[in-house]
Design an enzyme around this catalytic site. Structure first.
Site, PDB file in Angstrom:
ATOM      1  CE  LYS A  46      -4.411  -1.876   1.429  1.00 44.41           C
ATOM      2  NZ  LYS A  46      -5.445  -2.026   2.446  1.00 44.41           N
ATOM      3  NE  ARG A  56      -7.572  -8.415   0.733  1.00 44.27           N
ATOM      4  CZ  ARG A  56      -7.147  -7.600  -0.238  1.00 44.27           C
ATOM      5  NH1 ARG A  56      -6.185  -6.739  -0.027  1.00 44.27           N
ATOM      6  NH2 ARG A  56      -7.718  -7.662  -1.428  1.00 44.27           N
TER       7      ARG A  56
HETATM    8  C1  YH5 Z   1      -7.864  -4.437   3.415  1.00 42.64           C
HETATM    9  O1  YH5 Z   1      -7.030  -3.669   3.891  1.00 42.64           O
HETATM   10  N1  YH5 Z   1      -7.641  -3.854   0.956  1.00 42.64           N
HETATM   11  S1  YH5 Z   1      -8.105  -3.793  -1.721  1.00 42.64           S
HETATM   12  C2  YH5 Z   1      -3.678  -0.101  -3.026  1.00 42.64           C
HETATM   13  C3  YH5 Z   1      -2.387  -0.575  -3.236  1.00 42.64           C
HETATM   14  C4  YH5 Z   1      -2.080  -1.883  -2.912  1.00 42.64           C
HETATM   15  C5  YH5 Z   1      -3.068  -2.704  -2.407  1.00 42.64           C
HETATM   16  C6  YH5 Z   1      -0.548  -0.212  -4.651  1.00 42.64           C
HETATM   17  N2  YH5 Z   1      -9.234  -5.224   0.259  1.00 42.64           N
HETATM   18  C7  YH5 Z   1      -8.154  -4.510   2.037  1.00 42.64           C
HETATM   19  O2  YH5 Z   1      -5.159  -4.258  -1.381  1.00 42.64           O
HETATM   20  N3  YH5 Z   1      -9.837  -6.175   2.423  1.00 42.64           N
HETATM   21  C8  YH5 Z   1      -8.324  -4.309  -0.088  1.00 42.64           C
HETATM   22  O3  YH5 Z   1      -1.458   0.281  -3.715  1.00 42.64           O
HETATM   23  C9  YH5 Z   1      -9.136  -5.374   1.596  1.00 42.64           C
HETATM   24  N4  YH5 Z   1      -8.603  -5.253   4.217  1.00 42.64           N
HETATM   25  C10 YH5 Z   1      -9.556  -6.097   3.740  1.00 42.64           C
HETATM   26  N5  YH5 Z   1     -10.220  -6.853   4.606  1.00 42.64           N
HETATM   27  C11 YH5 Z   1      -6.803  -2.571  -1.631  1.00 42.64           C
HETATM   28  C12 YH5 Z   1      -5.427  -3.130  -1.725  1.00 42.64           C
HETATM   29  C13 YH5 Z   1      -4.372  -2.238  -2.237  1.00 42.64           C
HETATM   30  C14 YH5 Z   1      -4.652  -0.926  -2.546  1.00 42.64           C
END
Ligand code: YH5
Length: 306
Positions: free
Chosen positions: A250, A284
């Site tokens: 993130k 996750r």
């Molecule tokens: C979460 O925290 N996050 S989707 C932006 C990024 C990288 C990854 C490159 N679903 C969560 O993973 N479900 C998502 O920048 C989730 N908790 C739960 N329970 C976002 C994501 C991401 C966003």
């Protein structure tokens, strides 16, 4: 014809939806001391494909997802999170038919082949229902059951099949949430807003023991607020619900290190370890092998094994 995968013949006979084995596995995960790894498995079409795939190509895509799942499990994934809608901040929403067409064949195929519990990343009641019928045992809703009928549908699935629900903190919608990243004190406010969702869930009959909480890193929070939340994780853990955290790749990592998502694996593993040290039970992640090593080191430090 909806976009995504279309399954033309049954792959393998399905276990009945009342089969409580994955639920029992999940229960053990929630109660055990060992932290668990939830691997992210995208059921979104590849960026190079236009989504309007021929059947053969759709099957090929499904085969690739199955191979990827096998790899994640071999690397140490305890749980697979299948999502057909991009929930990244700012992402456009996907039509429910499209989400169904992406997610359901994947869950069916994985449930038939693997023993790990499956989680569905969705906010849509019809997707929740179809995903659970296909074998999902955890509903991971980044909107914490705020969509119309989501609470009632989840309650029904908890009652009928014993699924778990993850209630994640956020504010607004992905397109509006950045403007809502305003807190006087982020930890108590996130805590209070999560407690409100727990109460809403309990009001429709969802038992506390079926609930997992998630502070929602990056959702309506800026980078300093995300670190404040990670620091305050023990306060959220004190609510008594198992905590799930999603820190993987993130922006809170990218902003500190100045690296793109593809180079955030080390940072992600380190933050996963720090979150577990502060009370997270499920992480996750994208990078399962690295996270598995990080968590083994935390366990060695904590001197516990199970
Ligand atoms: C979460 O925290 N996050 S989707 C932006 C990024 C990288 C990854 C490159 N679903 C969560 O993973 N479900 C998502 O920048 C989730 N908790 C739960 N329970 C976002 C994501 C991401 C966003």
């Amino acid at each position: 014809m909806p976009l995504g995968w279309v399954r033309r013949e049954p792959l393998v006979v399905q276990p009945p939806p009342t089969d409580a084995v994955p639920q029992a596995q999940l229960r053990a995960m929630m109660q055990g001391a060992a932290p668990r790894i939830m691997a992210i498995l995208n059921a979104t079409p590849d960026s190079f494909s236009d989504g309007g795939l021929f059947f053969a190509q759709q099957r090929l895509q499904l085969d690739r997802v199955i191979d990827r799942a096998a790899q994640l499990i071999a690397q140490g994934a305890d749980l697979l999170d299948i999502g057909g809608e991009s929930t990244r901040p700012g992402a456009a929403t996907v039509a429910v038919e499209e989400e169904l067409a992406r997610v359901v064949p994947v869950i069916e195929a994985l449930a038939a082949r693997f023993e790990v519990p499956l989680s569905v990343d969705t906010s849509a009641p019809s997707v929740m229902r179809a995903a659970v019928a296909a074998g999902a045992s955890l509903i991971n809703d980044v909107r914490a059951l705020t969509r119309p009928q989501a609470l009632e549908t989840a309650a029904e699935l908890v009652r009928e099949v014993g699924v778990f629900v993850c209630l994640m903190h956020s504010r607004g919608e992905p397109t509006t949430m950045d403007a809502l990243a305003q807190y006087e004190a982020v930890v108590p406010q996130v805590q209070a807003e999560l407690v409100q969702r727990v109460q809403a869930a309990q009001a429709v009959g969802i038992a506390a023991r079926q609930i997992v909480l998630d502070p929602g890193f990056g959702f309506a929070k800026n980078t300093p607020q995300n670190y404040a939340l990670l620091r305050g994780l023990p306060q959220l853990a004190a609510l008594g619900f198992p905590l799930l955290v999603g820190l993987s790749r993130k922006r809170m990592i990218g902003e500190v290190l100045g690296v793109p998502p593809s180079a955030r694996g080390l940072g992600s593993a380190i933050l996963a370890a720090l979150a577990v040290e502060r009370g997270a039970r499920i992480v996750r992640v994208h990078d399962v092998a690295e996270t598995a090593q990080a968590l083994r080191l935390v366990r060695a430090l904590q001197h516990e094994s199970d």
